[in-house]
Design a protein around this motif. Structure first.
Motif, PDB file in Angstrom:
ATOM      1  N   LEU A   5       0.842  -1.193   0.000  1.00  0.00           N
ATOM      2  CA  LEU A   5       0.000   0.000   0.000  1.00  0.00           C
ATOM      3  C   LEU A   5       0.875   1.240   0.000  1.00  0.00           C
ATOM      4  O   LEU A   5       1.694   1.448   0.896  1.00  0.00           O
ATOM      5  CB  LEU A   5      -0.931   0.004   1.211  1.00  0.00           C
ATOM      6  N   ASP A   6       0.674   2.051  -1.000  1.00  0.00           N
ATOM      7  CA  ASP A   6       1.404   3.304  -1.125  1.00  0.00           C
ATOM      8  C   ASP A   6       0.449   4.423  -0.738  1.00  0.00           C
ATOM      9  O   ASP A   6      -0.634   4.561  -1.311  1.00  0.00           O
ATOM     10  CB  ASP A   6       1.884   3.452  -2.575  1.00  0.00           C
ATOM     11  N   SER A   7       0.823   5.230   0.244  1.00  0.00           N
ATOM     12  CA  SER A   7      -0.098   6.261   0.738  1.00  0.00           C
ATOM     13  C   SER A   7      -0.453   7.279  -0.336  1.00  0.00           C
ATOM     14  O   SER A   7      -1.590   7.763  -0.388  1.00  0.00           O
ATOM     15  CB  SER A   7       0.486   6.956   1.969  1.00  0.00           C
ATOM     16  N   GLY A  13      -6.251   7.587  -5.262  1.00  0.00           N
ATOM     17  CA  GLY A  13      -7.408   6.710  -5.477  1.00  0.00           C
ATOM     18  C   GLY A  13      -8.663   7.268  -4.845  1.00  0.00           C
ATOM     19  O   GLY A  13      -9.748   7.233  -5.440  1.00  0.00           O
ATOM     20  N   ILE A  14      -8.522   7.801  -3.657  1.00  0.00           N
ATOM     21  CA  ILE A  14      -9.685   8.406  -2.985  1.00  0.00           C
ATOM     22  C   ILE A  14     -10.160   9.633  -3.755  1.00  0.00           C
ATOM     23  O   ILE A  14     -11.361   9.838  -3.952  1.00  0.00           O
ATOM     24  CB  ILE A  14      -9.341   8.754  -1.519  1.00  0.00           C
ATOM     25  N   GLN A  15      -9.219  10.447  -4.223  1.00  0.00           N
ATOM     26  CA  GLN A  15      -9.597  11.628  -5.005  1.00  0.00           C
ATOM     27  C   GLN A  15     -10.341  11.228  -6.272  1.00  0.00           C
ATOM     28  O   GLN A  15     -11.343  11.847  -6.635  1.00  0.00           O
ATOM     29  CB  GLN A  15      -8.355  12.446  -5.357  1.00  0.00           C
ATOM     30  N   LEU A  16      -9.875  10.210  -6.968  1.00  0.00           N
ATOM     31  CA  LEU A  16     -10.558   9.742  -8.182  1.00  0.00           C
ATOM     32  C   LEU A  16     -11.934   9.181  -7.868  1.00  0.00           C
ATOM     33  O   LEU A  16     -12.904   9.407  -8.592  1.00  0.00           O
ATOM     34  CB  LEU A  16      -9.727   8.644  -8.866  1.00  0.00           C
ATOM     35  N   ALA A  17     -12.012   8.435  -6.781  1.00  0.00           N
ATOM     36  CA  ALA A  17     -13.263   7.765  -6.438  1.00  0.00           C
ATOM     37  C   ALA A  17     -14.312   8.732  -5.913  1.00  0.00           C
ATOM     38  O   ALA A  17     -15.505   8.452  -5.993  1.00  0.00           O
ATOM     39  CB  ALA A  17     -12.995   6.667  -5.412  1.00  0.00           C
ATOM     40  N   VAL A  18     -13.890   9.878  -5.379  1.00  0.00           N
ATOM     41  CA  VAL A  18     -14.845  10.824  -4.808  1.00  0.00           C
ATOM     42  C   VAL A  18     -15.622  11.573  -5.891  1.00  0.00           C
ATOM     43  O   VAL A  18     -16.783  11.928  -5.705  1.00  0.00           O
ATOM     44  CB  VAL A  18     -14.120  11.805  -3.851  1.00  0.00           C
ATOM     45  N   ALA A  19     -15.029  11.783  -7.039  1.00  0.00           N
ATOM     46  CA  ALA A  19     -15.698  12.550  -8.100  1.00  0.00           C
ATOM     47  C   ALA A  19     -17.078  11.996  -8.467  1.00  0.00           C
ATOM     48  O   ALA A  19     -18.050  12.763  -8.540  1.00  0.00           O
ATOM     49  CB  ALA A  19     -14.797  12.638  -9.326  1.00  0.00           C
ATOM     50  N   PRO A  20     -17.237  10.688  -8.665  1.00  0.00           N
ATOM     51  CA  PRO A  20     -18.578  10.179  -8.995  1.00  0.00           C
ATOM     52  C   PRO A  20     -19.587  10.279  -7.850  1.00  0.00           C
ATOM     53  O   PRO A  20     -20.787  10.165  -8.074  1.00  0.00           O
ATOM     54  CB  PRO A  20     -18.335   8.705  -9.349  1.00  0.00           C
ATOM     55  N   THR A  95     -18.420   1.947  -9.783  1.00  0.00           N
ATOM     56  CA  THR A  95     -17.366   2.783 -10.366  1.00  0.00           C
ATOM     57  C   THR A  95     -16.397   3.245  -9.284  1.00  0.00           C
ATOM     58  O   THR A  95     -15.177   3.197  -9.465  1.00  0.00           O
ATOM     59  CB  THR A  95     -17.978   4.009 -11.075  1.00  0.00           C
ATOM     60  N   ILE A  96     -16.937   3.681  -8.176  1.00  0.00           N
ATOM     61  CA  ILE A  96     -16.101   4.167  -7.073  1.00  0.00           C
ATOM     62  C   ILE A  96     -15.197   3.049  -6.556  1.00  0.00           C
ATOM     63  O   ILE A  96     -13.995   3.243  -6.359  1.00  0.00           O
ATOM     64  CB  ILE A  96     -16.992   4.741  -5.945  1.00  0.00           C
ATOM     65  N   ILE A  97     -15.775   1.875  -6.367  1.00  0.00           N
ATOM     66  CA  ILE A  97     -14.982   0.742  -5.877  1.00  0.00           C
ATOM     67  C   ILE A  97     -13.879   0.380  -6.865  1.00  0.00           C
ATOM     68  O   ILE A  97     -12.716   0.198  -6.493  1.00  0.00           O
ATOM     69  CB  ILE A  97     -15.895  -0.473  -5.605  1.00  0.00           C
ATOM     70  N   VAL A  98     -14.249   0.295  -8.148  1.00  0.00           N
ATOM     71  CA  VAL A  98     -13.276  -0.096  -9.170  1.00  0.00           C
ATOM     72  C   VAL A  98     -12.174   0.953  -9.308  1.00  0.00           C
ATOM     73  O   VAL A  98     -10.988   0.611  -9.424  1.00  0.00           O
ATOM     74  CB  VAL A  98     -13.991  -0.359 -10.521  1.00  0.00           C
ATOM     75  N   GLN A 103      -6.506   2.084  -8.396  1.00  0.00           N
ATOM     76  CA  GLN A 103      -5.424   2.988  -8.003  1.00  0.00           C
ATOM     77  C   GLN A 103      -4.586   2.447  -6.855  1.00  0.00           C
ATOM     78  O   GLN A 103      -3.434   2.814  -6.708  1.00  0.00           O
ATOM     79  CB  GLN A 103      -6.002   4.353  -7.586  1.00  0.00           C
ATOM     80  N   THR A 104      -5.172   1.606  -6.045  1.00  0.00           N
ATOM     81  CA  THR A 104      -4.454   1.163  -4.839  1.00  0.00           C
ATOM     82  C   THR A 104      -3.891  -0.244  -4.952  1.00  0.00           C
ATOM     83  O   THR A 104      -3.189  -0.686  -4.053  1.00  0.00           O
ATOM     84  CB  THR A 104      -5.384   1.236  -3.618  1.00  0.00           C
ATOM     85  N   THR A 105      -4.201  -0.949  -6.024  1.00  0.00           N
ATOM     86  CA  THR A 105      -3.661  -2.300  -6.219  1.00  0.00           C
ATOM     87  C   THR A 105      -3.037  -2.386  -7.605  1.00  0.00           C
ATOM     88  O   THR A 105      -3.146  -1.466  -8.407  1.00  0.00           O
ATOM     89  CB  THR A 105      -4.770  -3.370  -6.095  1.00  0.00           C
ATOM     90  N   ALA A 106      -2.434  -3.516  -7.871  1.00  0.00           N
ATOM     91  CA  ALA A 106      -1.816  -3.724  -9.177  1.00  0.00           C
ATOM     92  C   ALA A 106      -2.847  -4.127 -10.227  1.00  0.00           C
ATOM     93  O   ALA A 106      -2.528  -4.218 -11.401  1.00  0.00           O
ATOM     94  CB  ALA A 106      -0.745  -4.804  -9.062  1.00  0.00           C
ATOM     95  N   VAL A 107      -4.069  -4.352  -9.819  1.00  0.00           N
ATOM     96  CA  VAL A 107      -5.122  -4.776 -10.738  1.00  0.00           C
ATOM     97  C   VAL A 107      -5.549  -3.586 -11.587  1.00  0.00           C
ATOM     98  O   VAL A 107      -5.886  -2.523 -11.074  1.00  0.00           O
ATOM     99  CB  VAL A 107      -6.336  -5.340  -9.955  1.00  0.00           C
ATOM    100  N   ARG A 108      -5.527  -3.729 -12.889  1.00  0.00           N
ATOM    101  CA  ARG A 108      -5.906  -2.656 -13.804  1.00  0.00           C
ATOM    102  C   ARG A 108      -7.263  -2.977 -14.425  1.00  0.00           C
ATOM    103  O   ARG A 108      -7.368  -3.802 -15.325  1.00  0.00           O
ATOM    104  CB  ARG A 108      -4.864  -2.476 -14.902  1.00  0.00           C
ATOM    105  N   ILE A 109      -8.276  -2.362 -13.891  1.00  0.00           N
ATOM    106  CA  ILE A 109      -9.640  -2.610 -14.375  1.00  0.00           C
ATOM    107  C   ILE A 109     -10.329  -1.292 -14.725  1.00  0.00           C
ATOM    108  O   ILE A 109     -11.518  -1.119 -14.496  1.00  0.00           O
ATOM    109  CB  ILE A 109     -10.451  -3.416 -13.333  1.00  0.00           C
ATOM    110  N   ASN A 110      -9.583  -0.381 -15.299  1.00  0.00           N
ATOM    111  CA  ASN A 110     -10.128   0.934 -15.634  1.00  0.00           C
ATOM    112  C   ASN A 110     -11.236   0.863 -16.676  1.00  0.00           C
ATOM    113  O   ASN A 110     -12.134   1.690 -16.678  1.00  0.00           O
ATOM    114  CB  ASN A 110      -9.015   1.876 -16.097  1.00  0.00           C
TER     115      ASN A 110
END
Length: 148
Positions: A5-7, A13-20, A95-98, A103-110
């Protein structure tokens, strides 16, 4: 399996997820408005049904039957609108979860995030059309009563 986990990634990730989330606010307001309209439609239908049961006037019964048909259609539109808004909220939540997980894991599901977001916006737009159709019907029904 431990995930590193990179702070800064979490913050981004939180900033991206908050927009929706702002769309969720609009959706909740719309659900409240449409639910109120649906309650009024149901109340009116009950009044018309009660008056129709007490009446033996064929002209009144014909008008009551017509109004009940209009109210039934308006109720269907309101229910459809609520279903679309609920689907929209669900898709925006996904969308928020994804976005956060992407952003916080290595999984790329954009691609999934984009698809969920676009489907959510489409559901919102369709709900707005249902809402517009229901309000036009309500106004038309009002105009019909003014002529009688």
């Amino acid at each position: 399996m431990a995930l590193p986990l990179d702070s800064s990634a979490i913050t981004h990730g939180i900033q991206l997820a908050v927009a929706p989330v702002f769309l969720l606010t609009a959706v909740s307001g719309m659900i409240g408005a449409v639910a109120g309209r649906l309650a009024r439609i149901i109340d009116r239908a009950r009044v018309v049904e009660d008056r129709a049961r007490e009446s033996s006037d064929p002209a009144f019964l014909a008008r009551a039957t017509g109004e009940l048909a209009e109210l039934r259609q308006r109720g269907r539109l309101a229910n459809g609108c609520i279903a679309l808004l609920t689907t929209c909220a669900f898709l925006i939540g996904l969308t928020i979860i994804v976005l956060f997980l992407g952003q916080t894991t290595a999984v790329r599901i954009n691609v999934v995030a984009v698809g969920c977001f676009l489907l959510g916006v489409l559901c919102f737009l369709l709900a707005l059309l249902c809402f517009l159709m229901e309000t036009v019907m309500a106004t038309r029904l009002l105009d019909f009563h003014l002529l009688r």
